[in-house]
Design a protein around this motif. Structure first.
Motif, mmCIF file in Angstrom:
data_model
loop_
_atom_site.group_PDB
_atom_site.id
_atom_site.type_symbol
_atom_site.label_atom_id
_atom_site.label_comp_id
_atom_site.label_asym_id
_atom_site.label_seq_id
_atom_site.Cartn_x
_atom_site.Cartn_y
_atom_site.Cartn_z
ATOM 1 N N ASP A 163 0.568 -6.000 -1.282
ATOM 2 C CA ASP A 163 -0.754 -5.644 -1.787
ATOM 3 C C ASP A 163 -1.102 -6.724 -2.818
ATOM 4 N N CYS A 164 -2.042 -7.579 -2.449
ATOM 5 C CA CYS A 164 -2.279 -8.816 -3.206
ATOM 6 C C CYS A 164 -3.717 -8.856 -3.713
ATOM 7 N N LEU A 165 -4.061 -7.915 -4.551
ATOM 8 C CA LEU A 165 -5.450 -7.783 -4.983
ATOM 9 C C LEU A 165 -5.947 -8.996 -5.766
ATOM 10 N N ASN A 166 -5.086 -9.587 -6.517
ATOM 11 C CA ASN A 166 -5.529 -10.623 -7.456
ATOM 12 C C ASN A 166 -4.807 -11.934 -7.214
ATOM 13 N N ALA A 167 -4.745 -12.308 -5.932
ATOM 14 C CA ALA A 167 -4.067 -13.542 -5.543
ATOM 15 C C ALA A 167 -2.609 -13.517 -5.999
ATOM 16 N N CYS A 168 -2.091 -12.325 -6.235
ATOM 17 C CA CYS A 168 -0.687 -12.160 -6.658
ATOM 18 C C CYS A 168 -0.362 -13.033 -7.858
ATOM 19 N N GLY A 169 -1.335 -13.305 -8.651
ATOM 20 C CA GLY A 169 -1.045 -14.031 -9.886
ATOM 21 C C GLY A 169 -0.700 -15.491 -9.679
ATOM 22 N N GLN A 170 -1.069 -16.028 -8.543
ATOM 23 C CA GLN A 170 -0.655 -17.411 -8.307
ATOM 24 C C GLN A 170 -1.715 -18.374 -8.777
ATOM 25 N N GLU A 175 0.837 -1.199 0.000
ATOM 26 C CA GLU A 175 0.000 0.000 0.000
ATOM 27 C C GLU A 175 0.877 1.256 0.000
ATOM 28 N N GLU A 176 1.962 1.210 0.779
ATOM 29 C CA GLU A 176 2.852 2.372 0.900
ATOM 30 C C GLU A 176 3.592 2.635 -0.402
ATOM 31 N N SER A 177 4.118 1.580 -1.031
ATOM 32 C CA SER A 177 4.889 1.815 -2.254
ATOM 33 C C SER A 177 3.972 2.258 -3.391
ATOM 34 N N ARG A 178 2.742 1.759 -3.385
ATOM 35 C CA ARG A 178 1.774 2.249 -4.383
ATOM 36 C C ARG A 178 1.589 3.759 -4.222
ATOM 37 N N ALA A 179 1.366 4.165 -2.964
ATOM 38 C CA ALA A 179 1.084 5.578 -2.710
ATOM 39 C C ALA A 179 2.278 6.451 -3.090
ATOM 40 N N THR A 180 3.474 5.989 -2.794
ATOM 41 C CA THR A 180 4.660 6.814 -3.031
ATOM 42 C C THR A 180 5.139 6.754 -4.480
ATOM 43 N N HIS A 181 5.080 5.569 -5.089
ATOM 44 C CA HIS A 181 5.836 5.375 -6.333
ATOM 45 C C HIS A 181 5.024 5.024 -7.579
ATOM 46 N N TYR A 182 3.798 4.499 -7.423
ATOM 47 C CA TYR A 182 3.134 3.919 -8.592
ATOM 48 C C TYR A 182 2.951 4.936 -9.721
#
Lengths: 530, 171
Positions: B164-171, A478-485
């Motif tokens: 952040d694993c929204l989509n099962a991380c592709g597994q 969540e943090e890296s998304r907020a900072t870098h995505y």
């Protein structure tokens, strides 16, 4: 006049709304048509009218790079693609007999699978709602077949459950549902939930539990023929004189809980794991080959990029041919860079500090897949398992049965490990020979008599040791998304990045394609505005 | 407060407290670490329970530094700790690595990840981190000042990263 403005098809309508009201309006309209919620894909991009002579350099011939090359060429750009490996496809990859797998450190495997057999070391299953991928598969003639995702007759194994003896998924799942239903029924009947459940709902709920949990008239979960009609019988129904079945014996609550079967049950609830799922006939790399057929003449293989520069006139990538040693500089007006962040983070690339920081903020997961070739399809003949997965809490994670060539009398490749996390690191750290031995030792819990006896040969892919990527998939927090995505995906001068790592659909081919479509759409807008 | 100081104790005294922790304390620790299941057995490092493709694996990782290196680190850094690569990037060598002179450096990498390397808070306990850092610094390099669990906890500021694993991380 009016008829000119009347949309002919749903896509025309959406395109019109999109042009008039922008993306959000289009999204809302699509949702109203019951179409959009499952995907952000709204058809291939209608890019056209590139300026005469405008050019784009694409780095990487994985799915993101090849899609960019295909669509930008259609839009009128002059495109060149540089690819490090001697094959297109990137992680869209299948391993077959005759292939060579060379790891960091030099360990080399010569794959000995029989003709027609393969291992998909990377992507292996396609959800029915990955519409971008499905669209291009259809467009490029890539034939898809069902991927058997949920198999009730496959097994679940935990070292500390049932004395280490694997159980059939259907038995555990039926028993879990039955016991939970009985307990909830008891609570309801005892009035324990009267303050939260209305009298009317309570009656409905009890009726539901009786049906859903296969409970008896007393709301008890017991061994009987009704329950056996779900979990299987001791003696199956037959014909004639001895046709009557006998029920199987249910497992006790504690045993069922020790199996953790809810982890599999809830796994199948994942949106991306729900049936129907697909795989390409003949191996996952048929998709990469399908893309490559469209753009092969644009691709330079065996080409290692050594630096990436840009100025107000264009972009330049210096490269070295890994076979001949020849060096060169490729130039263009713009660049789509799909190199994985693991590689890009160590390349000399001329982008903003914010983008450099974003590239360096994406660690990669490590995964290991192992394909074991077996003399016969004993899992079908003896166990009635046709495709699907048997799960274990050992390092290998699962074994998965092939979804093609059912009933054939010839060798087949079974997925002997799909290892992540600690188990993935453990297997990756082994020599290829030791990986196979570990896979045989662990997988034998499911098929103890046959597993070693039928084994012919095996091959493994440890993603952290693949020299061209050094990992499997980008990882975000969540943090890296907020900072870098946003810094990662923004267009930086004349350069835009694409790939699964530049998406919210990480680790899926769909993410790579959606990222690519978004990147080239913005690139095209920029090029037209320049 | 670091992510691992949730049981209220702090500093060196707590290191041993954690090793000897009651089931409940250990449970809080493990939950704080990575939502691991409370499987610790006295004298053994807890097994690591991890979400994976359709289940949870429960893989025992050693408490001993050399073993931890072989079971986890050499997947990328290789058995000789010399790393390697090909496409213009390499997994860094840990052998003869001057950056390891600062003992906080490898600890920080294990806690937070860096570049292509993920964090290891979901896989290794503080004890295992200290053990493997000591092994790597002492065996593949010549740094012999000891890293303690207290060091690991001192460096562990802020919450542990969570994928952040929204989509099962592709597994």
């Amino acid at each position: 006049m009016i008829s000119d403005l009347s949309p002919q098809t749903r896509r025309d309508l959406l395109t019109m709304i999109g042009r008039a009201g922008g993306g959000l309006a289009m999204y809302q309209a699509m949702t109203a048509l019951g179409h959009a919620a499952e995907t952000q894909f709204s058809g291939p991009p209608a890019l056209s009218g590139a300026r005469a002579g405008a050019s784009v350099l694409v780095l990487g011939a994985g799915l993101a790079g090849m899609l960019a090359a295909y669509e930008l060429t259609k839009a009128g750009y002059k495109v060149q693609v540089l690819e490090y490996q001697d094959r297109p496809g990137g992680r869209n990859y299948s391993v077959r007999g005759g292939d060579k797998i060379v790891e960091v450190g030099g360990a080399t495997q010569n794959v000995a699978y029989q003709p027609g057999n393969y291992l998909n070391p990377g992507p292996w299953r396609i959800p029915h709602h990955h519409r971008t991928l499905l669209h291009y598969c259809k467009a490029f003639g890539v034939e898809l077949e069902p991927f058997i995702q949920l198999n009730h007759n496959a097994m679940v194994h935990r070292k500390d459950a049932f004395g280490g003896k694997p159980q059939r998924y259907k038995e555990l799942a039926v028993d879990f549902t039955g016991h939970v239903s009985e307990l909830l029924g008891k609570s309801l009947n005892a009035g324990a939930l009267d303050s939260t459940v209305s009298k009317e709902d309570k009656e409905k709920l009890i009726a539901a539990l009786r049906e859903w949990g296969a409970l008896d008239g007393d709301l008890k979960f017991t061994s009987n023929l009704n329950v056996s009609s779900r979990r299987g019988y001791d003696r199956a129904p037959g014909g004639g004189v001895n046709g009557a079945p006998t029920p199987s014996k249910i497992n006790g609550l504690s045993d069922v809980l020790s199996s953790h079967v809810w982890t599999q049950m809830s796994f199948y609830f994942n949106y991306v794991m729900q049936t129907t799922m697909f795989q390409p006939k003949g191996g996952m790399d048929m998709i990469g080959k399908g893309f490559y057929k469209q753009i092969a003449k644009l691709v330079r293989l065996n080409t290692k990029v050594t630096s990436i520069k840009q100025d107000d006139k264009g972009v330049a990538a210096t490269w070295t041919d890994t076979v001949t040693g020849k060096t060169g500089v490729a130039t263009a007006d713009y660049m789509v860079c799909t190199l994985p962040a693991t590689i890009l983070a160590q390349l000399d690339i001329q982008v903003s500090d914010a983008k450099k920081a974003a590239i360096k903020a994406i660690p990669y997961s490590g995964q290991v897949k192992i394909g074991l070739e077996m003399k016969s399809r004993f899992w079908e003949e003896k166990y009635s398992i046709y495709g699907g997965h048997s799960f274990t809490d050992q390092a290998i994670g699962l074994i998965s049965y092939p979804n093609y060539d059912f009933f054939k009398d010839k060798p087949a490749v079974l997925l002997g490990a799909f290892a992540n996390g600690a188990g993935g690191y453990m297997l990756a750290g082994m020599t290829p020979e030791k990986r196979i031995e570990a896979a045989l030792a662990q997988g034998s819990v499911f098929h103890p008599e046959e597993y070693r006896r039928e084994f012919m040969n095996g091959a493994s892919v440890a993603w952290s040791r693949m020299p061209w990527i050094l990992g499997c998939c980008g990882m975000w927090t969540e943090e890296s998304r907020a900072t870098h995505y946003q810094n990662l995906v923004s267009m930086d001068g004349r350069i835009v990045l694409a790939g699964e790592h530049a998406s919210y659909y990480g680790c899926w081919m769909e993410g790579a394609l959606l990222s690519s479509l978004d990147a080239i759409t913005r690139l095209h807008q920029r090029a037209l505005a320049a | 407060m670091g992510a691992w100081k949730q049981d209220g104790a702090a500093g060196a005294a707590n290191d041993d407290a954690v090793n000897r922790a009651s089931g409940a304390t250990k449970r809080r620790w493990l939950l704080a670490l990575a939502a691991c299941l409370p499987l610790g057995v006295a004298g053994f490092a807890p097994a690591t329970a991890q979400d994976t493709a359709g289940g949870t694996t429960n893989v025992q990782i050693s408490a001993e530094g050399k073993q931890v290196y072989e079971e986890i680190c050499q997947a990328c850094h290789m058995a000789d700790a010399k790393g390697g690569g090909g496409a213009g990037a390499v997994i860094p060598a840990l052998a003869g690595n001057a950056k390891l002179a600062d003992k906080d450096y490898p600890i920080t990498l294990l806690l937070k990840g860096r570049g292509g390397m993920p964090w290891f808070t979901e896989i290794l306990t503080p004890e295992q981190m200290a053990a493997v850092v000591n092994y790597v610094r002492g065996h593949f390099n010549d740094y012999h000042d000891i890293v303690t669990v207290a060091d690991v906890k001192r460096v562990a500021t802020g919450p542990a990263p969570k994928r952040d694993c929204l989509n099962a991380c592709g597994q």
